[in-house]
Design a protein around this motif. Structure first.
Motif, PDB file in Angstrom:
ATOM      1  N   UNK A 180       0.950  -0.866   0.200  1.00 33.50           N
ATOM      2  CA  UNK A 180       0.064  -0.439  -0.004  1.00 33.50           C
ATOM      3  C   UNK A 180       1.064   0.658  -0.010  1.00 33.50           C
ATOM      4  N   UNK A 181       0.324   2.251  -0.988  1.00 37.03           N
ATOM      5  CA  UNK A 181       1.159   3.351  -0.753  1.00 37.03           C
ATOM      6  C   UNK A 181      -0.329   4.779  -0.420  1.00 37.03           C
ATOM      7  N   UNK A 182       0.722   5.557   1.371  1.00 37.29           N
ATOM      8  CA  UNK A 182      -0.333   6.206   0.577  1.00 37.29           C
ATOM      9  C   UNK A 182       0.644   7.774   0.576  1.00 37.29           C
ATOM     10  N   UNK A 183      -0.140   8.830  -0.034  1.00 39.92           N
ATOM     11  CA  UNK A 183       0.212   9.550  -0.720  1.00 39.92           C
ATOM     12  C   UNK A 183      -0.332  10.675   0.177  1.00 39.92           C
ATOM     13  N   UNK A 184       0.254  11.690   0.358  1.00 40.82           N
ATOM     14  CA  UNK A 184      -0.221  13.099   1.320  1.00 40.82           C
ATOM     15  C   UNK A 184       0.625  14.799   0.291  1.00 40.82           C
ATOM     16  N   UNK A 185      -0.793  15.004   0.086  1.00 36.40           N
ATOM     17  CA  UNK A 185       0.238  16.367  -1.304  1.00 36.40           C
ATOM     18  C   UNK A 185      -1.108  17.289   0.210  1.00 36.40           C
ATOM     19  N   UNK A 186      -0.627  18.589  -0.380  1.00 36.89           N
ATOM     20  CA  UNK A 186      -0.708  20.158  -0.022  1.00 36.89           C
ATOM     21  C   UNK A 186      -1.674  20.320  -1.999  1.00 36.89           C
ATOM     22  N   UNK A 187      -3.378  20.666  -1.530  1.00 38.55           N
ATOM     23  CA  UNK A 187      -4.052  21.107  -2.259  1.00 38.55           C
ATOM     24  C   UNK A 187      -4.585  22.489  -2.505  1.00 38.55           C
ATOM     25  N   UNK A 188      -5.037  22.857  -4.123  1.00 39.92           N
ATOM     26  CA  UNK A 188      -5.237  23.745  -4.147  1.00 39.92           C
ATOM     27  C   UNK A 188      -6.581  23.932  -4.337  1.00 39.92           C
ATOM     28  N   UNK A 189      -7.609  24.206  -3.201  1.00 40.81           N
ATOM     29  CA  UNK A 189      -8.859  23.986  -3.346  1.00 40.81           C
ATOM     30  C   UNK A 189      -9.922  24.684  -4.311  1.00 40.81           C
ATOM     31  N   UNK A 190     -11.239  24.906  -4.388  1.00 46.19           N
ATOM     32  CA  UNK A 190     -11.661  25.798  -5.306  1.00 46.19           C
ATOM     33  C   UNK A 190     -12.424  27.268  -4.605  1.00 46.19           C
ATOM     34  N   UNK A 191     -12.136  27.674  -3.242  1.00 43.59           N
ATOM     35  CA  UNK A 191     -12.571  28.258  -2.278  1.00 43.59           C
ATOM     36  C   UNK A 191     -11.832  28.596  -1.393  1.00 43.59           C
ATOM     37  N   UNK A 192     -11.679  29.930  -0.430  1.00 44.44           N
ATOM     38  CA  UNK A 192     -11.172  30.158   0.396  1.00 44.44           C
ATOM     39  C   UNK A 192     -11.083  29.435   2.105  1.00 44.44           C
ATOM     40  N   UNK A 193     -12.889  28.822   1.552  1.00 44.26           N
ATOM     41  CA  UNK A 193     -13.271  28.546   2.717  1.00 44.26           C
ATOM     42  C   UNK A 193     -13.110  27.036   3.358  1.00 44.26           C
ATOM     43  N   UNK A 194     -12.393  26.290   1.822  1.00 44.33           N
ATOM     44  CA  UNK A 194     -12.170  25.400   2.056  1.00 44.33           C
ATOM     45  C   UNK A 194     -10.690  25.351   2.743  1.00 44.33           C
ATOM     46  N   UNK A 195     -10.036  26.207   2.739  1.00 41.58           N
ATOM     47  CA  UNK A 195      -8.245  26.123   3.941  1.00 41.58           C
ATOM     48  C   UNK A 195      -8.834  25.948   5.078  1.00 41.58           C
ATOM     49  N   UNK A 196      -7.640  24.629   5.361  1.00 40.37           N
ATOM     50  CA  UNK A 196      -7.548  24.215   6.414  1.00 40.37           C
ATOM     51  C   UNK A 196      -9.193  23.765   6.840  1.00 40.37           C
ATOM     52  N   UNK A 197      -9.930  23.399   6.441  1.00 42.48           N
ATOM     53  CA  UNK A 197     -11.230  22.802   7.086  1.00 42.48           C
ATOM     54  C   UNK A 197     -11.643  21.579   6.569  1.00 42.48           C
ATOM     55  N   UNK A 198     -10.391  21.010   5.293  1.00 45.49           N
ATOM     56  CA  UNK A 198     -11.596  20.270   4.873  1.00 45.49           C
ATOM     57  C   UNK A 198      -9.954  18.491   4.430  1.00 45.49           C
ATOM     58  N   UNK A 199     -10.072  17.097   4.551  1.00 50.62           N
ATOM     59  CA  UNK A 199      -9.268  16.268   3.983  1.00 50.62           C
ATOM     60  C   UNK A 199     -10.250  15.987   3.244  1.00 50.62           C
ATOM     61  N   UNK A 200      -9.257  15.691   1.952  1.00 52.66           N
ATOM     62  CA  UNK A 200      -9.657  14.230   1.185  1.00 52.66           C
ATOM     63  C   UNK A 200      -8.821  13.044   0.858  1.00 52.66           C
ATOM     64  N   UNK A 201      -9.742  12.010   1.461  1.00 52.13           N
ATOM     65  CA  UNK A 201      -8.756  11.149   1.072  1.00 52.13           C
ATOM     66  C   UNK A 201      -9.467   9.849   0.039  1.00 52.13           C
ATOM     67  N   UNK A 202      -8.844   9.812  -0.855  1.00 55.05           N
ATOM     68  CA  UNK A 202      -8.917   9.178  -2.611  1.00 55.05           C
ATOM     69  C   UNK A 202      -8.682   7.607  -2.443  1.00 55.05           C
ATOM     70  N   UNK A 203      -9.121   6.889  -3.097  1.00 51.94           N
ATOM     71  CA  UNK A 203      -8.791   5.834  -3.059  1.00 51.94           C
ATOM     72  C   UNK A 203      -7.632   5.876  -4.895  1.00 51.94           C
ATOM     73  N   UNK A 204      -8.105   6.790  -5.407  1.00 54.12           N
ATOM     74  CA  UNK A 204      -7.399   6.943  -6.665  1.00 54.12           C
ATOM     75  C   UNK A 204      -5.945   7.725  -6.739  1.00 54.12           C
ATOM     76  N   UNK A 205      -5.363   7.487  -5.837  1.00 51.46           N
ATOM     77  CA  UNK A 205      -3.959   8.096  -5.731  1.00 51.46           C
ATOM     78  C   UNK A 205      -4.116   9.706  -6.250  1.00 51.46           C
ATOM     79  N   UNK A 206      -3.126  10.146  -7.311  1.00 52.61           N
ATOM     80  CA  UNK A 206      -2.545  12.102  -7.388  1.00 52.61           C
ATOM     81  C   UNK A 206      -3.155  10.676  -8.858  1.00 52.61           C
ATOM     82  N   UNK A 207      -3.310  11.726  -9.693  1.00 49.34           N
ATOM     83  CA  UNK A 207      -3.883  12.379 -11.283  1.00 49.34           C
ATOM     84  C   UNK A 207      -2.831  13.384 -11.117  1.00 49.34           C
ATOM     85  N   UNK A 208      -2.027  13.369 -12.630  1.00 50.85           N
ATOM     86  CA  UNK A 208      -1.475  13.891 -13.612  1.00 50.85           C
ATOM     87  C   UNK A 208      -2.466  15.693 -13.539  1.00 50.85           C
ATOM     88  N   UNK A 209      -1.892  16.537 -12.813  1.00 45.66           N
ATOM     89  CA  UNK A 209      -2.418  18.493 -13.206  1.00 45.66           C
ATOM     90  C   UNK A 209      -2.829  18.539 -11.567  1.00 45.66           C
TER      91      UNK A 209
END
Lengths: 327, 327, 327, 327
Positions: A180-209
């Protein structure tokens, strides 16, 4: 918000929940082939978006898979008791995505640039991670019962190493063969509300871009050959989105005036993009909006994420003690 | 000094020049199969030890290959003009060990632990390195004439990643296929005089047990499949050596007294090792002697090494400008 | 060990418990004017040396005052449950040295060089400290009940700032007028056993010549005008002590041989110092012995010390939660 | 742009040149009591705004004094030859603001938060500064001719120390009595174009509310009692300005349509502020726009600033060698 805007401008919407809401807004109905489920916990709301069919994946710009979003204002609030609860929710949700024997090998990958605070979440989580792989082969059986074999790496970013992160990770994965690989990354959100309030976990890993760094090759089951779970936390919003949303809100208000409403339809496509380009041009799309106190945000978040991972991977670590096991 | 002492105690003599001197001292003659050459420069003396035959390799505990030692007190003296000259000598000597086309790919590897200052030389050199590989494929032909394609990584240490450095490097090497690896590491010297005065360049790479971290797998042509040059700089001396040398000096002085001379012969083997074990026991062999101002020593040295590497690899960087091209 | 050796060589014995043991050893009796008390806790032994009279102070080279030594192998053992217990013992002992109202101002000072790992303990503790002074004036009364007003600074070292630490601290103290200063520093011990096993708390602050950096002006009630408690943790041993102790152990063994015993008396004063000077000369007295894994030692210790301070200063922080309140 | 907007919203315009241009735009004429002068250099344009009269100071929101702005795209362009020229221009301009004997004491103050990359310029410059004060009193006369006595400090930020930067600096200044303070700070600009292209030198020091951190007390001749020169470099733009400028550009375009022109007049005051508040509300005014590669921008800029300062203060450092004298 208009997803075409993001697509045309190569601004990724990293959060599946945002992509989902935009597309559903455009459709006016639920998205066929996507299933949404929501649970409330004392300190967090958990929304699971399952992209089941390829058609939904196309519409949302997100691969088929499971996307779990934890929404918890406590992350930003410097409330450490609540942050502990968020770490527990994260541990629980993360555990739901894998089913591994106790002797499984897990590789933690911290993406991003440790030198640029808003992009340093991944390396910070790696610093906080309890690494056991090198001890594991010598450990007595009774110990192995409570601790899995964990290794961790922060591959750095292209501008500093000259090598794509995915190349480095793939090279290491081929040699140490994790389950198993667990990859952690900082994301760019679509709204300022999301900063420091949201964590996303996805079994699709990280996609290009995705991510705030340009990781051009995906880090996922397809490229790595093994289940790759991504944990992403929005720490920035692209500055172009601030400009875009400002215009949208303004035009929205004009709608109340019937004459102006008509103007909105005609002027928007002509002007908006040009204005944004003018204002942000010197750095292309690479201007990010981030809180002034991003350092404490990243530090608190890295503890929640590292703590959640440790509780999910090592049954021997109790929720009472987890903060003791951060480095 | 007695090389058996080091062997028996698993204290490696990282510098070939030290191993050579010890063995020659024991033999009382030149070592068959090893060729030594010495040149003087204004700020440095360069000694090349070529281990030509397997027998010499066995005696010295160093693989067959070329070991260049630059001895330059300027490294420690905070004299930046002289440090520049040392960087030039390093560039020249390094260049003598490879013969590569201008479009060759080179991978710089900084070994060691960035969190522990005496062991942080490798990662610091990586930070100072000009990385070009990611730019190289888009660069116009005229630019390529002056700059080679360089990438850089600091794999971390086993205790922090759970993965051996050699495994990480091997994985990356298999993917990016460099024509040359240059690995930088902090070394443990056999004498305090060596700290901040000596740079070793070896075309044999890094062998098991070398360096102040335990890198158990070698990083060399044999394991990596490509020429691997190691640049090593002594930053510590094992504390056991301090104890050992103290006793040796003491016993040496006793020799002037004939009666005591006889005692020396008998007591040394019995007592010395036990005493050293007693004093240093809580940390086994893992106590290091290092200057209090090790941070400025590491910083200055990392600039000399990164500058020397840049001048050797990029013909476009003049010696006048090299310090401008440090990060 | 011979305290004259240290005095003659300007090697300070930072730990009062070591100075006490040396002097008592020389006297062959208890030291008049010094009172010793010892308590055992599950994870630690606490020894309190009260230097009551000036004569004892002179003999020990330690000012009149209270020196509490916590001896706890758990600090080094990576046992986090036991480390928590050590933090509790530290909190308790620290609290015994002051008696302050709930609205008192406390200034935490982290001495040492953040760039040199063995000397970075003080700055690391400051990083982990919960700072409240800037919030305190706006906080509601009920909150103030549980949290005292705390500020923190790491003044850096002379070689980097060009200013003595004591000057910087004194300047700040005059402006913010704290009721208590707690100064944290890495110490040089007289024995390798002390590294990572010992914490000293002293109500005499820090005296000239102490610490592994040369802090020439004292940081104590006399210079600062307010109670100054020092928390010191041995992280290094001066290399000269390793050499010295090696010779002493060797000569001790020779004693069993009556003829040699006589030699010991005569040769020691002549040879020992010269040998040590020869071996360590390039760096004068500034060579330090430290464990290879000093980074994890410093990290663990900084959490114990910062946790202990937080529990002692903020009644609202329970022992269960303290690790959550580290940064 | 409308300076009332900034005033009403407590968004400071840190650059005098921007404040000047805004006010002149509003007046439609030159500002009485302000004198502007411009010089072109190969890699930079230097604009000097002298605020001579109190009336001009009021209008511009900048105290009476001299503000020198160096505009040089080379700072951002990773062109190290041009960056060297910018450092020379900086040295020259900086020198024009003081007239000190060779034995003067100078204190360099690096403001900002070293943990948050966009705010870390000040501490980074301090790291690169050659500190000589502690050597100076022992240096022979001939050496003193070429090097002035320089000390340096990075006081940290309120959220981490609990103490205002100005309090810490004032305390130190009272003790070491420098003849000149040079304070370096990251600034918030009024336009993205300014990031990585502009350096401001002001003999008025730093005023309340300036900088990207909230330094509430001024750091200037009035508060410090000695000439205080501020060197400020824009590294961020307040996100509210992005929103504001987006709306302004949009409304500007609407002007071409006469009917819409009329709307602009009426709707702007009502809507603009509310929209901006809506979008950015979760973090109040504390959202900053910064380039994704802010780490390399800060690193390059810190070398230019530290190099310029060293050349201005130490006559012995030639422009050829200056980069060798960065740490």
């Amino acid at each position: 918000m208009d997803i075409d805007f993001y697509r045309n401008n190569n601004i990724s919407v990293d959060l599946a929940i945002e992509a989902h809401d935009i597309v559903r807004g455009q459709l006016g109905t639920e998205i066929p082939g996507a299933v949404v489920d929501r649970h409330k916990f004392p300190s967090a709301t958990v929304t699971t978006v399952k992209v089941v069919e390829e058609q939904a994946a196309q519409m949302m710009g997100k691969p088929v898979g499971t996307y779990i979003t934890i929404e918890a204002p406590a992350i930003r609030d410097n409330n450490r008791i609540a942050q502990k609860e968020v770490a527990e929710v994260l541990a629980q949700q993360l555990s739901s995505l894998f089913n591994l024997p106790e002797n499984a090998n897990i590789l933690i990958v911290g993406l991003g640039n440790r030198q640029a605070t808003p992009d340093s979440l991944g390396p910070k989580v790696v610093e906080q991670t309890i690494v056991t792989r090198h001890l594991y082969r010598y450990a007595p059986e009774e110990l192995k019962g409570g601790m899995r074999s964990v290794s961790a790496m922060a591959p750095g970013v292209l501008g500093i190493t000259g090598i794509e992160s995915a190349e480095i990770i793939k090279g290491v994965v081929e040699r140490i063969q994790p389950e198993l690989i667990i990859a952690i990354d900082a994301l760019a959100a679509g709204s300022v509300d999301r900063i420091g309030t949201t964590i996303q976990i996805a079994d699709t890993g990280i996609s290009p871009g995705s991510g705030i760094g340009n990781k051009r090759t995906g880090i996922n089951r397809e490229t790595m050959g093994v289940l790759t779970i991504a944990i992403g936390v929005p720490t920035v919003v692209n500055a172009a989105i601030i400009a875009q949303v400002t215009l949208e809100h303004f035009l929205e208000k004009l709608k109340t005036n019937p004459m102006l409403n008509q103007i909105q339809q005609s002027v928007m496509p002509d002007y908006a993009q040009g204005i944004i380009n003018d204002i942000l041009s010197p750095f292309g799309g690479n201007l990010m909006v981030t809180p002034k106190e991003v350092d404490s945000l990243i530090l608190d978040t890295s503890k929640i994420v590292a703590g959640g991972i440790s509780m999910a991977l090592h049954p021997a670590i109790s929720t009472e003690e987890y903060s003791m096991y951060l480095n």
